[in-house]
Structures are given as structure tokens and as C-alpha cells.
Design an enzyme around this catalytic site. Structure first.
Site, mmCIF file in Angstrom:
data_model
loop_
_atom_site.group_PDB
_atom_site.id
_atom_site.type_symbol
_atom_site.label_atom_id
_atom_site.label_comp_id
_atom_site.label_asym_id
_atom_site.label_seq_id
_atom_site.Cartn_x
_atom_site.Cartn_y
_atom_site.Cartn_z
ATOM 1 N N ASP A 1 77.190 18.691 -8.611
ATOM 2 C CA ASP A 1 77.978 19.898 -8.748
ATOM 3 C C ASP A 1 79.211 19.469 -9.711
ATOM 4 O O ASP A 1 79.783 18.628 -9.494
ATOM 5 C CB ASP A 1 78.262 20.426 -7.196
ATOM 6 C CG ASP A 1 78.610 21.947 -7.498
ATOM 7 O OD1 ASP A 1 78.535 22.555 -8.394
ATOM 8 O OD2 ASP A 1 79.566 22.330 -6.260
ATOM 9 N N ASN B 1 70.269 29.919 -9.636
ATOM 10 C CA ASN B 1 71.116 29.692 -10.873
ATOM 11 C C ASN B 1 70.595 30.666 -11.909
ATOM 12 O O ASN B 1 71.260 30.810 -13.108
ATOM 13 C CB ASN B 1 70.782 28.303 -11.585
ATOM 14 C CG ASN B 1 71.605 27.377 -10.541
ATOM 15 O OD1 ASN B 1 71.044 26.222 -10.489
ATOM 16 N ND2 ASN B 1 72.543 27.637 -10.215
HETATM 17 C C1 FPP Z 1 76.294 22.449 -11.075
HETATM 18 O O1 FPP Z 1 77.426 22.477 -11.781
HETATM 19 C C2 FPP Z 1 75.190 21.863 -11.886
HETATM 20 C C3 FPP Z 1 74.206 22.618 -12.422
HETATM 21 C C4 FPP Z 1 73.732 23.742 -12.070
HETATM 22 C C5 FPP Z 1 72.998 21.870 -13.408
HETATM 23 C C6 FPP Z 1 72.829 20.235 -13.359
HETATM 24 C C7 FPP Z 1 72.307 19.682 -14.560
HETATM 25 C C8 FPP Z 1 72.501 18.519 -15.160
HETATM 26 C C9 FPP Z 1 73.418 17.720 -14.746
HETATM 27 C C10 FPP Z 1 72.182 18.567 -16.610
HETATM 28 C C11 FPP Z 1 70.929 17.680 -16.874
HETATM 29 C C12 FPP Z 1 70.058 17.356 -15.732
HETATM 30 C C13 FPP Z 1 68.919 16.770 -15.745
HETATM 31 C C14 FPP Z 1 68.207 16.086 -14.674
HETATM 32 C C15 FPP Z 1 68.088 16.686 -16.887
HETATM 33 P P1 FPP Z 1 77.986 23.944 -11.860
HETATM 34 O O2 FPP Z 1 77.660 24.458 -13.114
HETATM 35 O O3 FPP Z 1 77.614 24.616 -10.756
HETATM 36 O O4 FPP Z 1 79.618 23.598 -11.846
HETATM 37 P P2 FPP Z 1 80.733 24.411 -11.186
HETATM 38 O O5 FPP Z 1 80.440 24.747 -9.570
HETATM 39 O O6 FPP Z 1 82.053 23.719 -11.528
HETATM 40 O O7 FPP Z 1 80.712 25.692 -11.894
#
Ligand code: FPP
Length: 246
Positions: free
Chosen positions: A21, A69
Site C-alpha cells: 500500500d 480496485n
Molecule cells: C496500493 O497502493 C497498490 C496497488 C493497488 C497496486 C499494487 C501494484 C504494484 C505494486 C505493481 C505491480 C505488482 C506486481 C505484482 C506486478 P495505492 O494505490 O492504494 O496507494 P495510496 O493508498 O497511497 O493511494
């Protein structure tokens, strides 16, 4: 601090789950678009996979995309799916070099076609690896998984394959996506948020939680090692008293 040398290699968790996250907030702090944060998170994925495989963890499950998501702006969902496809393609070599088998949990057939195809291909190309299994939770949510398992169990009852009174934890767990995979002993969540966000709701019953105050793109091996050391310093009682454990 050299956290790796402080890990007791005889008491490693078999399975570590990770909620990656904080990509969006990390990007904002760097004055960049959210998608840049997701792209930067790939390095942390690689470090986690390599570090875990090297020390002998058997399973790592990464929460890459939840069923919730899909509610994000379309451009971000599209960018995440594109990133997933390109990362899977690029990282097959890293997975094979580290003898890591790829797996996935979630409603996979409902992923965009290209993404599903790339995923199945990556799973196939790494299927003979034996050192560690890395599971990607994609289009996944704990409630979806449990509801699905309930449907499967109900049809077993309907078909007369099991009596209702014989359904127990073990029988139910065999109908989850994680059948035959041990429950995670440790869950790591970055970004400072202290919640589970619909991840592995059944499997986390006795899991130890580590909430780290850093954003996912900043997560490195040392954070992983330190989380393992902290985990090993906890007393896991599973409902018993401290005296019973010692
Ligand atoms: C949460 O951060 C992250 C995600 C929804 C996506 C995770 C994906 C990756 C790390 C990229 C690639 C992964 C693989 C396994 C190929 P957020 O966007 O919710 O952050 P925020 O809470 O700060 O908005």
C-alpha cells in the site's frame, strides 16, 4: 542495522502475506502521477521476492489488485493492468533465476483477456520451480473467496457428497483458492494504514500483523528482514495462556 543476521533461520514463517500500500501517496510526495508510484512499486516486489526466496520462505502472497480496485478511475485501472502484463513478461527471468514458482488467487477469468493470458503463460513458464511460490492476489477479495467456497460446499451437500454435520474448518478451507497452502503466519502492510482491506479474511485468523510506516515503493530487503525479526520476538498463543506455551 544488519537485520538479516538477527533472523532465526530455524523459525521462519512458511507463508508471508503482503499488502503493498501507499504507491499513490508516494507518487504524490514526489510530485508525480499515481501510476508512477505503481511502476516504482515493482522494484519492491522484486526485492521482496528475492529476499524471501533466498532465506527460505516457502510462500509469499502479494495483494496486487482487489475486486474493489475496479472502482478507481479507468486510466489508473488500465495502467495497472498494462503494468501487470509488462511486469509478468519482464520478470519471468527473475522468477526462474531465483527458482520461484508463480501462482495466483482471485477471480482470474474475469481479468482483461491480455492480462489473464500473460498470467497463465508466466505461471506455466515457472511451474517447475521449487524454492518458493509467489502468489499474486488479482481481482481478489476475501469475501468473494469465502462466498465462492460456500457455493462449492453447498453444491457438495446438495450432491450428497458430504453431510452438513461433517463440515469443519479443514473441509471448508479445501474449497478456498488457497487450498493446500498454509495460512500466513505474518502479514506485512506498508503505508501506515492498520486494516486488512478484505484480504485473506479466512486465512488471517491467527496471523501476526506488521504495519510499517513507509510507502510500498520504499520497501526494501531490510524492512522485510526486520519484520521477520519482530515476528520472531512475538509470543503466539493461539488462544492458550502464556504458561501453556512456555
Ligand atoms: C496500493 O497502493 C497498490 C496497488 C493497488 C497496486 C499494487 C501494484 C504494484 C505494486 C505493481 C505491480 C505488482 C506486481 C505484482 C506486478 P495505492 O494505490 O492504494 O496507494 P495510496 O493508498 O497511497 O493511494
Amino acid at each position: 542495522m544488519d537485520w538479516k543476521s538477527k533472523i532465526d533461520m530455524t523459525r521462519l514463517p512458511k507463508h508471508v502475506a503482503v499488502i503493498m500500500d501507499g504507491n499513490g501517496r508516494w507518487a504524490k510526495e514526489h510530485g508525480r502521477p499515481r501510476v508512477f508510484g505503481h511502476r516504482s512499486g515493482v522494484k519492491a516486489v522484486r526485492e521482496t521476492a528475492e529476499a524471501a526466496a533466498e532465506i527460505g520462505i516457502e510462500y509469499v502472497t502479494l495483494y496486487a489488485f482487489s475486486t474493489e480496485n475496479w472502482n478507481r478511475p479507468k486510466y489508473e485501472v488500465d495502467a495497472l493492468m498494462t503494468l501487470l502484463v509488462s511486469t509478468l513478461r519482464k520478470e519471468i527471468r527473475t522468477l526462474n533465476d531465483n527458482n520461484i514458482k508463480l501462482g495466483a488467487i482471485g477471480n482470474l477469468t474475469e481479468l482483461p483477456k491480455k492480462c489473464y493470458k500473460e498470467l497463465i503463460e508466466a505461471i506455466d513458464k515457472t511451474k517447475h520451480n521449487t524454492r518458493m511460490t509467489m502468489l499474486l492476489a488479482l481481482n481478489y477479495s476475501g469475501r468473494w473467496e469465502i462466498t465462492n467456497a460456500v457455493k462449492k460446499v453447498a453444491s457438495e451437500v446438495k450432491a450428497g457428497n458430504i453431510d452438513i454435520n461433517d463440515i469443519d474448518d479443514d473441509y471448508f478451507a479445501k474449497h478456498l483458492n488457497t487450498k493446500n497452502i498454509p495460512d500466513p503466519e505474518l502479514l506485512i502492510r506498508t503505508s501506515g494504514e492498520s486494516r486488512v482491506s478484505n484480504f485473506l479474511l479466512w486465512q488471517l485468523a491467527y496471523t501476526e500483523f506488521a504495519f510499517l510506516p513507509i510507502y510500498w515503493p520504499d520497501f526494501r530487503r531490510e524492512h522485510f528482514y526486520k519484520s521477520l525479526v519482530d515476528f520472531q520476538n512475538r509470543e503466539r498463543r493461539f488462544g492458550k495462556t502464556s504458561e501453556q506455551i512456555t
